[in-house]
Design an enzyme around this catalytic site. Sequence first.
Site, PDB file in Angstrom:
ATOM      1  N   LYS A   1      -5.621  13.529   9.677  1.00  0.00           N
ATOM      2  CA  LYS A   1      -6.021  12.144  10.001  1.00  0.00           C
ATOM      3  C   LYS A   1      -4.829  11.369  10.575  1.00  0.00           C
ATOM      4  CE  LYS A   1      -7.461   7.729   8.246  1.00  0.00           C
ATOM      5  NZ  LYS A   1      -7.605   6.833   7.127  1.00  0.00           N
TER       6      LYS A   1
ATOM      7  N   ASP B   1      -2.069  -4.512  11.290  1.00  0.00           N
ATOM      8  CA  ASP B   1      -3.410  -5.052  11.075  1.00  0.00           C
ATOM      9  C   ASP B   1      -4.385  -4.133  11.800  1.00  0.00           C
ATOM     10  OD1 ASP B   1      -4.876  -6.978   9.705  1.00  0.00           O
ATOM     11  OD2 ASP B   1      -5.224  -8.135  11.512  1.00  0.00           O
ATOM     12  N   THR B   2      -5.467  -3.767  11.115  1.00  0.00           N
ATOM     13  CA  THR B   2      -6.415  -2.789  11.647  1.00  0.00           C
ATOM     14  C   THR B   2      -7.830  -3.335  11.606  1.00  0.00           C
ATOM     15  OG1 THR B   2      -5.073  -0.915  10.939  1.00  0.00           O
ATOM     16  CG2 THR B   2      -7.410  -0.480  11.245  1.00  0.00           C
TER      17      THR B   2
ATOM     18  N   ASN C   1       0.848  -1.197   0.000  1.00  0.00           N
ATOM     19  CA  ASN C   1       0.000   0.000   0.000  1.00  0.00           C
ATOM     20  C   ASN C   1       0.886   1.250   0.000  1.00  0.00           C
ATOM     21  OD1 ASN C   1      -1.433   2.262   1.114  1.00  0.00           O
ATOM     22  ND2 ASN C   1      -3.042   0.857   1.769  1.00  0.00           N
TER      23      ASN C   1
ATOM     24  N   PHE D   1      -9.988   6.278   2.763  1.00  0.00           N
ATOM     25  CA  PHE D   1     -10.367   4.979   2.190  1.00  0.00           C
ATOM     26  C   PHE D   1     -11.189   4.208   3.223  1.00  0.00           C
ATOM     27  CE2 PHE D   1      -7.715   1.888   4.494  1.00  0.00           C
ATOM     28  CZ  PHE D   1      -6.901   2.750   5.198  1.00  0.00           C
TER      29      PHE D   1
ATOM     30  N   HIS E   1      -5.596   5.840  14.575  1.00  0.00           N
ATOM     31  CA  HIS E   1      -5.133   4.556  15.098  1.00  0.00           C
ATOM     32  C   HIS E   1      -3.771   4.162  14.522  1.00  0.00           C
ATOM     33  CE1 HIS E   1      -7.727   4.667  11.652  1.00  0.00           C
ATOM     34  NE2 HIS E   1      -7.237   3.538  11.197  1.00  0.00           N
ATOM     35  N   ARG E   2      -3.669   4.139  13.170  1.00  0.00           N
ATOM     36  CA  ARG E   2      -2.419   3.700  12.551  1.00  0.00           C
ATOM     37  C   ARG E   2      -1.310   4.709  12.805  1.00  0.00           C
ATOM     38  NH1 ARG E   2      -4.545   1.783   8.585  1.00  0.00           N
ATOM     39  NH2 ARG E   2      -4.866   3.810   7.689  1.00  0.00           N
TER      40      ARG E   2
HETATM   41  P1  IMP Z   1      -5.755  -3.257   7.127  1.00  0.00           P
HETATM   42  O1  IMP Z   1      -5.405  -4.228   8.215  1.00  0.00           O
HETATM   43  O2  IMP Z   1      -4.973  -1.976   7.208  1.00  0.00           O
HETATM   44  O3  IMP Z   1      -5.708  -3.888   5.773  1.00  0.00           O
HETATM   45  O4  IMP Z   1      -7.255  -2.820   7.374  1.00  0.00           O
HETATM   46  C1  IMP Z   1      -8.342  -3.720   7.304  1.00  0.00           C
HETATM   47  C2  IMP Z   1      -9.599  -2.990   6.868  1.00  0.00           C
HETATM   48  O5  IMP Z   1      -9.957  -2.008   7.865  1.00  0.00           O
HETATM   49  C3  IMP Z   1      -9.444  -2.183   5.583  1.00  0.00           C
HETATM   50  O6  IMP Z   1      -9.765  -2.964   4.468  1.00  0.00           O
HETATM   51  C4  IMP Z   1     -10.440  -1.061   5.764  1.00  0.00           C
HETATM   52  O7  IMP Z   1     -11.720  -1.481   5.397  1.00  0.00           O
HETATM   53  C5  IMP Z   1     -10.426  -0.837   7.253  1.00  0.00           C
HETATM   54  N1  IMP Z   1      -9.517   0.276   7.611  1.00  0.00           N
HETATM   55  C6  IMP Z   1      -8.228   0.176   8.042  1.00  0.00           C
HETATM   56  N2  IMP Z   1      -7.714   1.384   8.295  1.00  0.00           N
HETATM   57  C7  IMP Z   1      -8.687   2.275   7.999  1.00  0.00           C
HETATM   58  C8  IMP Z   1      -8.741   3.694   8.041  1.00  0.00           C
HETATM   59  O8  IMP Z   1      -7.787   4.400   8.393  1.00  0.00           O
HETATM   60  N3  IMP Z   1      -9.909   4.253   7.659  1.00  0.00           N
HETATM   61  C9  IMP Z   1     -10.993   3.515   7.253  1.00  0.00           C
HETATM   62  N4  IMP Z   1     -10.980   2.204   7.182  1.00  0.00           N
HETATM   63  C10 IMP Z   1      -9.835   1.572   7.557  1.00  0.00           C
END
Ligand code: IMP
Length: 190
Positions: A172, A69-70, A10, A149, A177-178
């Site tokens: 943002k 991971d989020t 990403n 996104f 969180h991230r």
């Molecule tokens: P990932 O672990 O970063 O791939 O996040 C998993 C899913 O959580 C993503 O596909 C998004 O749908 C959602 N997500 C993660 N971070 C965000 C954010 O900052 N804003 C909105 N959705 C998020």
Amino acid sequence: MQELIFATNNTNKLREIQEILGASFSILSLKDAGIETEIPEDYETLEENALQKAQFIYERTGKNVFSDDTGLEVEALNGAPGVYSARYAGSKCDSEDNMKKLLVELEGKENRKAQFRTVVALIIDGKEYTFEGACKGQITLEKSGSKGFGYDPVFQPEGYGQTFAELSAEEKNRISHRGKAIQKLAAFLK
Ligand code: IMP
């Protein structure tokens, strides 16, 4: 210069982390590291999935690596979609479908409190560490804004009258969180 693999392709995430860590670190994407296989995410917690991703890369490259991971955790839905946030409305669905499902699930519910939570897992010189960041807020009644996104158009962070999708990327990242998890990683590495 210290080299670290970030277990992602990403470009937004890669740019963000490079900006935070500065010139003394060189961040490699999965592609840069020559990893083309799909990375497994088999667990039911963010912590386990983040560690699994980092371990997968470490075992194949022997290089220092971190992953993230989020999940979006909604109080009235007992923490769902959580670790399943990316595929909430089904494995072939996109963010629009996921947001639509979320708004339907919350119809008529007064409690719209939610939080985004990120776990970053780092493996450095064979040792494992995790860093967590969370951003509390609420799910709006409808979508608003076009930046960002994922669930950004329906998430309003605490203390703000706008959704994540209406804030600048800088704003943002400062409160997200991230952003918070990555700041902790950066403080540790530096
Ligand atoms: P990932 O672990 O970063 O791939 O996040 C998993 C899913 O959580 C993503 O596909 C998004 O749908 C959602 N997500 C993660 N971070 C965000 C954010 O900052 N804003 C909105 N959705 C998020």
